[in-house]
Write a protein that holds these residues in place. Structure first.
Motif, PDB file in Angstrom:
ATOM      1  N   MET A   1       0.837  -1.181   0.000  1.00 59.61           N
ATOM      2  CA  MET A   1       0.000   0.000   0.000  1.00 59.61           C
ATOM      3  C   MET A   1       0.885   1.250   0.000  1.00 59.61           C
ATOM      4  O   MET A   1       1.868   1.334   0.712  1.00 59.61           O
ATOM      5  N   GLU A   2       0.515   2.189  -0.842  1.00 64.83           N
ATOM      6  CA  GLU A   2       1.312   3.406  -0.947  1.00 64.83           C
ATOM      7  C   GLU A   2       1.122   4.280   0.285  1.00 64.83           C
ATOM      8  O   GLU A   2       0.033   4.369   0.841  1.00 64.83           O
ATOM      9  N   ARG A   3       2.190   4.923   0.646  1.00 58.45           N
ATOM     10  CA  ARG A   3       2.105   5.868   1.764  1.00 58.45           C
ATOM     11  C   ARG A   3       1.422   7.146   1.287  1.00 58.45           C
ATOM     12  O   ARG A   3       1.474   7.501   0.112  1.00 58.45           O
ATOM     13  N   LEU A   4       0.800   7.810   2.228  1.00 58.63           N
ATOM     14  CA  LEU A   4       0.107   9.060   1.907  1.00 58.63           C
ATOM     15  C   LEU A   4       1.053  10.078   1.286  1.00 58.63           C
ATOM     16  O   LEU A   4       0.692  10.780   0.346  1.00 58.63           O
ATOM     17  N   SER A   5       2.287  10.135   1.764  1.00 54.67           N
ATOM     18  CA  SER A   5       3.240  11.100   1.215  1.00 54.67           C
ATOM     19  C   SER A   5       3.549  10.810  -0.254  1.00 54.67           C
ATOM     20  O   SER A   5       3.758  11.737  -1.037  1.00 54.67           O
ATOM     21  N   ASP A   6       3.556   9.527  -0.639  1.00 55.34           N
ATOM     22  CA  ASP A   6       3.774   9.185  -2.042  1.00 55.34           C
ATOM     23  C   ASP A   6       2.620   9.681  -2.918  1.00 55.34           C
ATOM     24  O   ASP A   6       2.824  10.190  -4.018  1.00 55.34           O
ATOM     25  N   ILE A   7       1.413   9.537  -2.409  1.00 52.46           N
ATOM     26  CA  ILE A   7       0.234   9.987  -3.150  1.00 52.46           C
ATOM     27  C   ILE A   7       0.242  11.506  -3.288  1.00 52.46           C
ATOM     28  O   ILE A   7      -0.026  12.056  -4.357  1.00 52.46           O
ATOM     29  N   VAL A   8       0.612  12.180  -2.211  1.00 56.23           N
ATOM     30  CA  VAL A   8       0.678  13.651  -2.247  1.00 56.23           C
ATOM     31  C   VAL A   8       1.757  14.099  -3.231  1.00 56.23           C
ATOM     32  O   VAL A   8       1.548  15.040  -4.005  1.00 56.23           O
ATOM     33  N   ASP A   9       2.896  13.434  -3.233  1.00 52.58           N
ATOM     34  CA  ASP A   9       3.970  13.772  -4.181  1.00 52.58           C
ATOM     35  C   ASP A   9       3.509  13.585  -5.621  1.00 52.58           C
ATOM     36  O   ASP A   9       3.795  14.415  -6.490  1.00 52.58           O
ATOM     37  N   MET A  10       2.792  12.501  -5.896  1.00 47.67           N
ATOM     38  CA  MET A  10       2.294  12.261  -7.253  1.00 47.67           C
ATOM     39  C   MET A  10       1.271  13.321  -7.652  1.00 47.67           C
ATOM     40  O   MET A  10       1.274  13.799  -8.788  1.00 47.67           O
ATOM     41  N   ALA A  11       0.409  13.705  -6.710  1.00 47.46           N
ATOM     42  CA  ALA A  11      -0.583  14.739  -6.994  1.00 47.46           C
ATOM     43  C   ALA A  11       0.095  16.078  -7.286  1.00 47.46           C
ATOM     44  O   ALA A  11      -0.289  16.788  -8.222  1.00 47.46           O
TER      45      ALA A  11
END
Length: 70
Positions: A1-11
């Motif tokens: 599962m991706e970390r929230l920080s990874d999702i924020v970085d992608m966004a």
């Protein structure tokens, strides 16, 4: 599962890419020429650097920002 920080970085990367594409599209579609010497809204001089980078500019950065905000 991706970390929230990874999702924020992608966004954030996506937002930056979209912004760059929109700026490029605006520059491509801008009217040719050096634009106006003074802003059509406030009458202040439009800097030569802005007129050169945004062909056909008719507003200063401040007034253009106000227009784009709404």
């Amino acid at each position: 599962m991706e970390r929230l920080s990874d999702i924020v970085d992608m966004a954030q990367a996506h937002i930056e890419q979209e912004t760059a594409l929109r700026i490029e599209r605006i520059r491509r579609n801008a009217k040719p020429g050096v634009g106006r010497a003074h802003c059509i809204d406030c009458g202040q001089p439009i800097p030569a650097a802005r007129r050169a980078s945004v062909p056909g500019a008719s507003r200063c950065v401040t007034c253009q920002s106000l227009i784009e905000t709404f």
